[in-house]
Design an enzyme around this catalytic site. Sequence first.
Site, PDB file in Angstrom:
ATOM      1  N   GLU A 253       0.889  -1.162   0.000  1.00 60.58           N
ATOM      2  CA  GLU A 253       0.000   0.000   0.000  1.00 60.58           C
ATOM      3  C   GLU A 253       0.927   1.212   0.000  1.00 60.58           C
ATOM      4  O   GLU A 253       1.476   1.585   1.034  1.00 60.58           O
ATOM      5  CB  GLU A 253      -0.920  -0.030   1.217  1.00 60.58           C
ATOM      6  N   CYS A 287      -1.744   9.190   2.576  1.00 58.22           N
ATOM      7  CA  CYS A 287      -1.597   8.650   1.220  1.00 58.22           C
ATOM      8  C   CYS A 287      -2.835   8.943   0.389  1.00 58.22           C
ATOM      9  O   CYS A 287      -2.776   8.940  -0.846  1.00 58.22           O
ATOM     10  CB  CYS A 287      -1.291   7.156   1.259  1.00 58.22           C
TER      11      CYS A 287
END
Length: 497
Positions: A253, A287
């Site tokens: 991720e 993110c």
Amino acid sequence: MTHEDVLKAAGFGAAELRGGTLAVRSPIDGAEVARIRETEAAEMPAIIARAQQAFRAWRAVPAPRRGELVRLLGEELRAAKDELGALVTLEAGKITSEGLGEVQEMIDICDFATGLSRQLYGYTIASERPGHRMAETWHPIGPVGIISAFNFPVAVWSWNAAMALVCGNPIIWKPSEKTPLTAMACLKILDRALARFGDAPEGLAQLVIGGPEIGAALVDSRDVPVVSATGSTRMGAQVGPKVAARFGRPILELGGNNAMIVAPSADLDMAVRAIVFSAVGTAGQRCTSLRRLIVHDSIRTDLVAKLRAAYASLPVGDPRAPGTLVGPLVDEAALDAMQAALAQARSEGGTVHGGAVAAGVAGGAYAAPALVEMPAQSAIVKTETFAPILYVVGYETLDEAIALQNDVPQGLSSCIFTLNMREAETFLSATGSDCGIANVNIGPSGAEIGGAFGGEKETGGGRESGSDAWKGYMRRQTSTVNFSAELPLAQGVKFDL
């Protein structure tokens, strides 16, 4: 509360916080709050061996019983929410509500995983052979290495830990060197749950602290079949191939360069609220932070004016202070990267509003969020800078907007603000957003735990948290039982002796 009060409330003794080699500084004021012991590389083989030994016992525990441990962890997190949230603020610099929200996310994933422990379903599959039954079963796979980043110092661990534990796997956690105290506090909380649980094997949950050589030990070990790594694309480009080369399973991720398309029919007042939180929350260090705003030319001037007014009113300062909405960047290096990105944007034709280093804030790396009008989606716009920078570009047609949205290396989160059903459904279709997360009339930041989290392209392709992400922590087995007195072969093959 002072830094010392926060650490004491989180259960730290003075001896734990002194005498080590890793200096821990608070982004709030740059002060050193601890100097802790790092794991030595020579210790890693024994740590991994303990995890393997724990696996042999834990995999035999029924999944609902494993879920009970995670349920107890959720209870302990509820009891420690305020203290752990304050520690997140101290060590990561998040405003108070975001620190508490991160702990709530941990609680939520524990609830999800507890229920999941009774739903690790496989399929019964129709067999073409008479008198045969075919089925699919999911089994524990082995120790899971968890490498986490500073920006979500505890939530991402909980996503992986809760899933791995109910799936029958031990965990070894390597947190960011910038946020080891929150990791240590989480292990103290988990230890309380383990004590209540009563019969968990030693080595079920371990914490390792240190630099790249500690992470490399997890990445390179064949006895750690799954490595879940959250962080930069650069880090993932190193971790992914190394894990795959030994036929391990990487769950990556990584970076995001998330966009919002604002269509002519959009509710602009609602869009402004979504834009501001998504772009400046956590000082732009998520993110899923909004980094690109793709606005229809007919409303661009109006929307930029609204945003400039909103940005000018944002309180920047100590994240513990009531009313603060923008806290510090994690360190001076992050502040320097922000200023360098703004300089490059100017060189590429951008007009920068805001972005100055904040004056009057004692210590820490504080800056005003920046709104940058760009003539096109240039090189700097396609680069993820972990800071509160929002680039604005225009578009004329929806096809053009979607092409701009997808024309970056990353593919994590995306959204469109529109009241036009055709535009919304096109954005969500196979010809629309190429990201792992796509929203309508919601910003790209702040995903719920029930959906699988992750993205495509340089975001890594991994999935964590909800939905069927649990399958990444297990091995699949297809089994066939012949309960007949014959031995037919599939596909009509004849092999008679």
